[in-house]
Design a protein around this motif. Structure first.
Motif, PDB file in Angstrom:
ATOM      1  N   ILE A   2       0.857  -1.183   0.000  1.00  0.00           N
ATOM      2  CA  ILE A   2       0.000   0.000   0.000  1.00  0.00           C
ATOM      3  C   ILE A   2       0.898   1.240   0.000  1.00  0.00           C
ATOM      4  O   ILE A   2       1.806   1.351   0.822  1.00  0.00           O
ATOM      5  CB  ILE A   2      -0.884   0.062   1.269  1.00  0.00           C
ATOM      6  N   HIS A   3       0.633   2.165  -0.907  1.00  0.00           N
ATOM      7  CA  HIS A   3       1.393   3.414  -0.941  1.00  0.00           C
ATOM      8  C   HIS A   3       0.485   4.554  -0.492  1.00  0.00           C
ATOM      9  O   HIS A   3      -0.483   4.868  -1.177  1.00  0.00           O
ATOM     10  CB  HIS A   3       1.885   3.706  -2.364  1.00  0.00           C
ATOM     11  N   PHE A   4       0.816   5.154   0.644  1.00  0.00           N
ATOM     12  CA  PHE A   4       0.123   6.377   1.065  1.00  0.00           C
ATOM     13  C   PHE A   4       0.811   7.524   0.338  1.00  0.00           C
ATOM     14  O   PHE A   4       2.033   7.668   0.414  1.00  0.00           O
ATOM     15  CB  PHE A   4       0.238   6.580   2.575  1.00  0.00           C
ATOM     16  N   ALA A  88      -5.035  11.372   9.117  1.00  0.00           N
ATOM     17  CA  ALA A  88      -5.607  10.142   9.705  1.00  0.00           C
ATOM     18  C   ALA A  88      -4.982   8.895   9.085  1.00  0.00           C
ATOM     19  O   ALA A  88      -5.680   7.928   8.786  1.00  0.00           O
ATOM     20  CB  ALA A  88      -7.138  10.127   9.566  1.00  0.00           C
ATOM     21  N   ILE A  89      -3.660   8.910   8.902  1.00  0.00           N
ATOM     22  CA  ILE A  89      -3.026   7.719   8.317  1.00  0.00           C
ATOM     23  C   ILE A  89      -2.582   6.729   9.383  1.00  0.00           C
ATOM     24  O   ILE A  89      -2.459   5.545   9.122  1.00  0.00           O
ATOM     25  CB  ILE A  89      -1.807   8.026   7.401  1.00  0.00           C
ATOM     26  N   ARG A  90      -2.332   7.228  10.578  1.00  0.00           N
ATOM     27  CA  ARG A  90      -1.783   6.335  11.601  1.00  0.00           C
ATOM     28  C   ARG A  90      -2.689   5.121  11.845  1.00  0.00           C
ATOM     29  O   ARG A  90      -2.230   3.976  11.921  1.00  0.00           O
ATOM     30  CB  ARG A  90      -1.562   7.131  12.897  1.00  0.00           C
ATOM     31  N   GLU A  91      -4.008   5.371  11.945  1.00  0.00           N
ATOM     32  CA  GLU A  91      -4.938   4.275  12.227  1.00  0.00           C
ATOM     33  C   GLU A  91      -4.959   3.269  11.073  1.00  0.00           C
ATOM     34  O   GLU A  91      -5.175   2.081  11.277  1.00  0.00           O
ATOM     35  CB  GLU A  91      -6.342   4.826  12.519  1.00  0.00           C
ATOM     36  N   GLN A  92      -4.714   3.745   9.865  1.00  0.00           N
ATOM     37  CA  GLN A  92      -4.674   2.837   8.708  1.00  0.00           C
ATOM     38  C   GLN A  92      -3.372   2.021   8.727  1.00  0.00           C
ATOM     39  O   GLN A  92      -3.374   0.809   8.499  1.00  0.00           O
ATOM     40  CB  GLN A  92      -4.755   3.625   7.404  1.00  0.00           C
ATOM     41  N   ILE A  93      -2.255   2.698   9.008  1.00  0.00           N
ATOM     42  CA  ILE A  93      -0.949   2.022   9.024  1.00  0.00           C
ATOM     43  C   ILE A  93      -0.929   0.936  10.099  1.00  0.00           C
ATOM     44  O   ILE A  93      -0.470  -0.186   9.864  1.00  0.00           O
ATOM     45  CB  ILE A  93       0.181   3.053   9.252  1.00  0.00           C
ATOM     46  N   ASP A  94      -1.471   1.259  11.282  1.00  0.00           N
ATOM     47  CA  ASP A  94      -1.468   0.272  12.368  1.00  0.00           C
ATOM     48  C   ASP A  94      -2.283  -0.958  11.992  1.00  0.00           C
ATOM     49  O   ASP A  94      -1.890  -2.089  12.270  1.00  0.00           O
ATOM     50  CB  ASP A  94      -2.002   0.901  13.668  1.00  0.00           C
ATOM     51  N   ARG A  95      -3.413  -0.749  11.333  1.00  0.00           N
ATOM     52  CA  ARG A  95      -4.233  -1.904  10.941  1.00  0.00           C
ATOM     53  C   ARG A  95      -3.553  -2.722   9.854  1.00  0.00           C
ATOM     54  O   ARG A  95      -3.672  -3.940   9.823  1.00  0.00           O
ATOM     55  CB  ARG A  95      -5.606  -1.437  10.456  1.00  0.00           C
ATOM     56  N   LEU A  96      -2.832  -2.041   8.963  1.00  0.00           N
ATOM     57  CA  LEU A  96      -2.102  -2.783   7.918  1.00  0.00           C
ATOM     58  C   LEU A  96      -1.011  -3.626   8.560  1.00  0.00           C
ATOM     59  O   LEU A  96      -0.803  -4.780   8.197  1.00  0.00           O
ATOM     60  CB  LEU A  96      -1.484  -1.816   6.899  1.00  0.00           C
ATOM     61  N   GLU A  97      -0.334  -3.046   9.541  1.00  0.00           N
ATOM     62  CA  GLU A  97       0.723  -3.798  10.227  1.00  0.00           C
ATOM     63  C   GLU A  97       0.147  -5.019  10.917  1.00  0.00           C
ATOM     64  O   GLU A  97       0.703  -6.104  10.840  1.00  0.00           O
ATOM     65  CB  GLU A  97       1.498  -2.894  11.193  1.00  0.00           C
ATOM     66  N   GLU A  98      -1.005  -4.833  11.569  1.00  0.00           N
ATOM     67  CA  GLU A  98      -1.683  -5.968  12.223  1.00  0.00           C
ATOM     68  C   GLU A  98      -1.993  -7.057  11.217  1.00  0.00           C
ATOM     69  O   GLU A  98      -1.906  -8.241  11.514  1.00  0.00           O
ATOM     70  CB  GLU A  98      -3.017  -5.513  12.814  1.00  0.00           C
ATOM     71  N   ALA A  99      -2.359  -6.651  10.004  1.00  0.00           N
ATOM     72  CA  ALA A  99      -2.735  -7.616   8.962  1.00  0.00           C
ATOM     73  C   ALA A  99      -1.501  -8.143   8.234  1.00  0.00           C
ATOM     74  O   ALA A  99      -1.623  -8.953   7.311  1.00  0.00           O
ATOM     75  CB  ALA A  99      -3.703  -6.967   7.968  1.00  0.00           C
ATOM     76  N   GLY A 100      -0.322  -7.664   8.615  1.00  0.00           N
ATOM     77  CA  GLY A 100       0.917  -8.127   7.995  1.00  0.00           C
ATOM     78  C   GLY A 100       1.092  -7.620   6.565  1.00  0.00           C
ATOM     79  O   GLY A 100       1.711  -8.282   5.734  1.00  0.00           O
ATOM     80  N   ILE A 101       0.551  -6.439   6.290  1.00  0.00           N
ATOM     81  CA  ILE A 101       0.662  -5.887   4.934  1.00  0.00           C
ATOM     82  C   ILE A 101       1.626  -4.698   4.941  1.00  0.00           C
ATOM     83  O   ILE A 101       1.523  -3.805   5.779  1.00  0.00           O
ATOM     84  CB  ILE A 101      -0.722  -5.466   4.404  1.00  0.00           C
ATOM     85  N   GLU A 102       2.537  -4.727   3.994  1.00  0.00           N
ATOM     86  CA  GLU A 102       3.556  -3.675   3.922  1.00  0.00           C
ATOM     87  C   GLU A 102       2.981  -2.374   3.374  1.00  0.00           C
ATOM     88  O   GLU A 102       2.105  -2.396   2.494  1.00  0.00           O
ATOM     89  CB  GLU A 102       4.640  -4.115   2.938  1.00  0.00           C
TER      90      GLU A 102
END
Ligand code: SAH
Length: 253
Positions: A2-4, A88-102
């Motif tokens: 995912i590219h922010f 509001a990217i932090r909440e998205q990044i944390d969920r991606l990390e939880e899901a193991g997605i770079e």
């Protein structure tokens, strides 16, 4: 992956080359439609799936991003300005990390920098202010107790106030109560770098009425401080008598 991506303030040429390439290569694009200029999506692949996050909640955004990433698709998550400022990217990044997605973040030109550019001003003007406060008023979303505008005003620093043009009167009263002189210059820039850009200039005592007269109610940034005025010191960096790591000052041994 995912590219922010920071899409910049509006003018599509104010996006990084990296951001542009990642949008052009993306299979799925989720963009903040309320503020991102749709022009920045012009180069998208014909088959790319394009979604406007203004109509989605966090769970829906995550579902689209995670689903696409799991299929090996390239996702561009496009935010206005720079994603690190009210993105509001932090909440998205944390969920991606939880899901193991770079993921990675590509910075952009924040509207507070685009605003200084269109005004041709410098926030860190020597002898005036060496500090920039980026903040917002408390509206429907709270601001931490220790960061109330009234307290921040005490420093008389250069200030960029986001998301608050709907509360101009209260904002100016608070800034004056907090310690800015009423004649402190203020500029409100509506849609900086867009074709419909408007600049309203005044002081803390008259700007609210001027903004009201222009019917500006959203997508505007308020900047406050002596840096908008005409008094300042010349920089040491380019002072002919000042020695730097690169240049010896005249008259110094
Ligand atoms: N991440 C963005 C800010 C998003 S919050 C950035 O870095 O700029 C949205 C607020 O940003 C708006 O309410 C407005 O205060 C400001 N804003 C965004 N784009 C703007 C523009 N082109 N001109 C003036 N203000 C803008």
């Amino acid at each position: 992956m995912i590219h922010f991506i920071g899409a910049g303030p509006g003018d599509p040429e104010l996006m990084t080359m990296k951001g542009r390439r990642l949008i052009d290569e993306a299979d799925v694009i989720i963009y903040a439609g309320s503020l991102v200029n749709p022009e920045v999506l012009k180069g998208a692949k014909p088959g790319a799936e394009i979604r406007d996050s203004a109509y989605m909640n966090l769970d829906e955004v995550m579902e689209v991003m995670v689903g696409a990433a799991r299929k090996g698709l390239r996702v561009a998550r496009v935010h206005t300005g720079d994603p690190a400022i009210y993105g509001a990217i932090r909440e998205q990044i944390d969920r991606l990390e939880e899901a193991g997605i770079e993921c990675e973040v590509v910075p952009g030109v924040s509207s507070f920098l685009a605003t200084a550019a269109v005004l041709k001003k410098e926030y860190t003007l020597p002898g005036v202010s060496q500090t920039v406060i980026v903040t917002r008023m408390e509206g429907r979303t709270p601001v931490p107790e220790k960061e109330k505008l009234l307290d921040l005003a005490r420093h008389n620093a250069s200030m960029a106030i986001f998301l608050s043009v709907g509360f101009m009167e209260e904002m100016c009263e608070t800034l004056i109560a907090g310690g800015y002189p009423p004649d402190t210059p203020v500029a409100v820039v509506y849609k900086a770098t867009w074709p419909e850009q408007k600049i309203v200039a005044g002081s803390l005592s008259d700007i609210a009425a001027k903004v009201k007269a222009e019917n500006i109610e959203k997508t505007a940034l308020t900047v406050v401080g002596g840096f908008l005025g005409d008094e300042y010191d010349l920089s040491k960096l380019y002072d002919r008598n000042f020695t730097t790591g690169y240049r010896k000052g005249e008259g110094s041994a």
